[in-house]
Design an enzyme around this catalytic site. Structure first.
Site, PDB file in Angstrom:
ATOM      1  N   CYS A 256      -2.797  28.902  88.861  1.00 51.19           N
ATOM      2  CA  CYS A 256      -1.779  28.272  89.726  1.00 51.19           C
ATOM      3  C   CYS A 256      -2.162  26.806  89.855  1.00 51.19           C
ATOM      4  O   CYS A 256      -2.694  26.377  90.882  1.00 51.19           O
ATOM      5  CB  CYS A 256      -1.723  28.939  91.095  1.00 51.19           C
ATOM      6  SG  CYS A 256      -1.272  30.683  91.068  1.00 51.19           S
ATOM      7  N   ALA A 257      -1.891  26.013  88.831  1.00 51.94           N
ATOM      8  CA  ALA A 257      -2.586  24.746  88.652  1.00 51.94           C
ATOM      9  C   ALA A 257      -1.926  23.518  89.278  1.00 51.94           C
ATOM     10  O   ALA A 257      -2.610  22.557  89.616  1.00 51.94           O
ATOM     11  CB  ALA A 257      -2.786  24.490  87.158  1.00 51.94           C
ATOM     12  N   PRO A 259      -0.449  20.628  91.575  1.00 49.29           N
ATOM     13  CA  PRO A 259      -0.107  19.476  90.729  1.00 49.29           C
ATOM     14  C   PRO A 259      -1.230  19.016  89.802  1.00 49.29           C
ATOM     15  O   PRO A 259      -1.114  17.967  89.180  1.00 49.29           O
ATOM     16  CB  PRO A 259       0.215  18.397  91.757  1.00 49.29           C
ATOM     17  CG  PRO A 259      -0.661  18.710  92.912  1.00 49.29           C
ATOM     18  CD  PRO A 259      -0.742  20.217  92.966  1.00 49.29           C
ATOM     19  N   GLY A 261      -4.829  18.774  90.538  1.00 46.29           N
ATOM     20  CA  GLY A 261      -6.069  18.202  91.059  1.00 46.29           C
ATOM     21  C   GLY A 261      -7.300  18.993  90.670  1.00 46.29           C
ATOM     22  O   GLY A 261      -8.292  18.429  90.183  1.00 46.29           O
ATOM     23  N   LYS A 262      -7.249  20.294  90.858  1.00 47.74           N
ATOM     24  CA  LYS A 262      -8.401  21.135  90.506  1.00 47.74           C
ATOM     25  C   LYS A 262      -8.538  21.259  88.989  1.00 47.74           C
ATOM     26  O   LYS A 262      -9.655  21.291  88.460  1.00 47.74           O
ATOM     27  CB  LYS A 262      -8.266  22.510  91.162  1.00 47.74           C
ATOM     28  CG  LYS A 262      -8.324  22.490  92.684  1.00 47.74           C
ATOM     29  CD  LYS A 262      -8.272  23.908  93.238  1.00 47.74           C
ATOM     30  CE  LYS A 262      -8.252  23.890  94.753  1.00 47.74           C
ATOM     31  NZ  LYS A 262      -6.995  23.313  95.291  1.00 47.74           N
ATOM     32  N   ASP A 280       1.799  27.022  85.828  1.00 50.18           N
ATOM     33  CA  ASP A 280       2.567  26.995  87.060  1.00 50.18           C
ATOM     34  C   ASP A 280       3.932  27.608  86.789  1.00 50.18           C
ATOM     35  O   ASP A 280       4.414  27.596  85.648  1.00 50.18           O
ATOM     36  CB  ASP A 280       2.734  25.572  87.598  1.00 50.18           C
ATOM     37  CG  ASP A 280       3.159  25.589  89.067  1.00 50.18           C
ATOM     38  OD1 ASP A 280       2.264  25.656  89.931  1.00 50.18           O
ATOM     39  OD2 ASP A 280       4.372  25.546  89.348  1.00 50.18           O
ATOM     40  N   CYS A 378      -5.995  27.232 100.874  1.00 56.52           N
ATOM     41  CA  CYS A 378      -6.150  26.199 101.897  1.00 56.52           C
ATOM     42  C   CYS A 378      -5.658  26.731 103.238  1.00 56.52           C
ATOM     43  O   CYS A 378      -4.944  26.041 103.970  1.00 56.52           O
ATOM     44  CB  CYS A 378      -5.427  24.909 101.503  1.00 56.52           C
ATOM     45  SG  CYS A 378      -3.660  25.101 101.194  1.00 56.52           S
TER      46      CYS A 378
END
Length: 427
Positions: A256-257, A259, A261-262, A280, A378
């Site tokens: 689930c990438a 936008p 950042g990870k 995504d 999060c």
């Protein structure tokens, strides 16, 4: 009329009426208005949203028929005026009233007298936001920190009344801003030196080896940002990627990438050597991953549009490392996105739990034997965190927890959860 106030109004109208996210609404308003201070607009928009519940209670004290009879346009202007009078030391009370009345003349002319009268009554009363008298500790916290009562009660059941105020206070305070050094391009010391030379107040982040805390300064307008030397990423998020600990040459799935950042953090830790599949469900969000990868100069990332809840047997047991940063309630990042607390629907949570588990289950099945995955959210809702991981371990005998961390929103950190899970060889 002050263009800054009109920009604030437009951003707030999008948030309250169109369910826009505050950051997007602010950026859109700034593009439309030639403001004198972007900082003022950002601070005021976030502050009004952050204190909505308390502001509405106080508006209701001075409105003859309470806030129910106030239309949305007038309510937004009153929130702005009352917030400026009570919280913005740089704005004199008389100026706040004048600006609110002037704004009303532009967007709601018939309400100028009403808005003027209410705000002046608030000023005469002492210009302070007060909370109602109550013997209910949770209700007191709800007004004090402008949090929906049902959300305060929900979290109190999980963490207890002794812990709850610290958590709610942490979700109210503005979080610190962390950037991640692009280690492909430069070292942390070099970037610190560059940013210091530009007059920004920065220091090393002791919790993340590639992190830098920004104390003050327009960090996104620097040449270092545009050239890809860093990107913005919270400390908690960066720590979850560091826990994954990918190596050069690994085959990694970020399920689930967007936008990105990870994903980009993983690529940097791999020294841009290996293979990363970033997925995504939405094509337009996949484009965000590509754009970020391009700005950071990363080439080992391949993007795919894919529904992570649907199992794809072509991916079975293909990856050394998997990151499952699943869709969540976002309760841990309310401090930076205060509109989230106004939209929480506890009745929708059970459906969210099923989505999270299906993604984690698929992620585990895509992992090679001997591989490791990190599950992260999060949120601080234990039902989205510990209980989802526990469900996986109960379903697969060869799933073993290596390490986990539940980060509560203290010391200006965002709330976050991550858990590393290994896939043991066939039992």
């Amino acid at each position: 009329m002050n263009k800054d106030w009109h920009a604030v109004y437009d951003a707030l109208h999008r948030v309250y009426s169109d369910n826009s996210y505050s950051n997007l609404a602010i950026n859109e308003a700034l593009r439309e208005h030639n403001v004198s201070s972007q900082g003022f607009v950002r601070v005021m928009v976030k502050g009004v949203i952050r204190d909505t519940i308390l502001l509405d209670y106080n508006i209701g004290r001075f409105a003859k028929n309470g806030i129910k009879g106030i239309n949305n346009k007038n309510l937004i202007i009153l929130r702005m005026g009352m917030y400026a009078i009570s919280k913005m030391k740089s704005v004199p009370a008389y100026a706040a009233v004048n600006e609110a009345v002037s704004l009303a003349g532009k967007v709601s002319p018939g309400a100028k007298g009403f808005i003027n009268g209410l705000l002046r009554a608030f000023e005469r009363d002492g210009s302070s936001l007060i909370t109602p008298d109550t013997s209910d500790i949770l209700e007191e916290l709800s007004y004090k920190y402008s949090f929906p009562y049902h959300l305060v009660r929900f979290l109190a059941k999980q963490y207890g009344e002794n812990e709850i105020e610290g958590i709610i206070n942490g979700l109210y305070e503005i979080p610190e801003l962390n950037i991640r050094v692009n280690s492909i391009m430069c070292e942390r010391k070099e970037l610190l030196h560059r940013l210091n030379d530009r007059g920004l107040r920065v220091h090393e982040n002791p919790l993340a080896k590639n992190g830098i805390i920004i104390e003050d300064g327009a960090i996104l307008s620097t040449p270092e940002y545009s050239s890809g030397m860093f990107t913005v990423q919270s400390t908690s998020s960066l720590r979850s990627v560091e826990l994954l600990n990918p190596h050069s040459g690994d085959k990694v799935l970020d399920i689930c990438a967007a936008p990105g950042g990870k994903t980009s953090a993983i690529a940097e830790l791999m020294k841009d050597s290996g293979e990363i599949i970033a997925c995504d469900i939405h094509e337009h969000r996949v484009e965000l991953i590509k754009e970020l990868s391009s700005r950071l100069g990363l080439s080992c990332i391949e993007t795919i549009t894919m529904d992570a809840t649907r199992y794809d047997d072509m991916l079975a047991e293909k990856f050394d490392k998997v990151l499952a940063d699943v869709p969540c309630s976002g309760l841990g990042v309310i401090a930076g996105k205060p509109e989230l607390k106004l939209r929480v629907d506890l009745n929708a949570f059970p459906g969210l739990y099923e989505i999270q588990y299906s993604i984690l289950r698929n992620a585990f099945m895509y992992l090679k034997y001997g591989g490791e995955l990190v599950y992260s959210t999060c949120t601080i809702n234990k039902r989205e965190n510990e209980q989802i991981v526990s469900r996986l371990c109960n379903s697969f005998e060869n799933a073993s927890i290596v390490e986990y961390n539940s980060i509560l929103p203290y010391n200006k950190q965002v709330g976050f959860y991550y858990c590393k899970i290994s896939k043991c060889n066939n039992l």
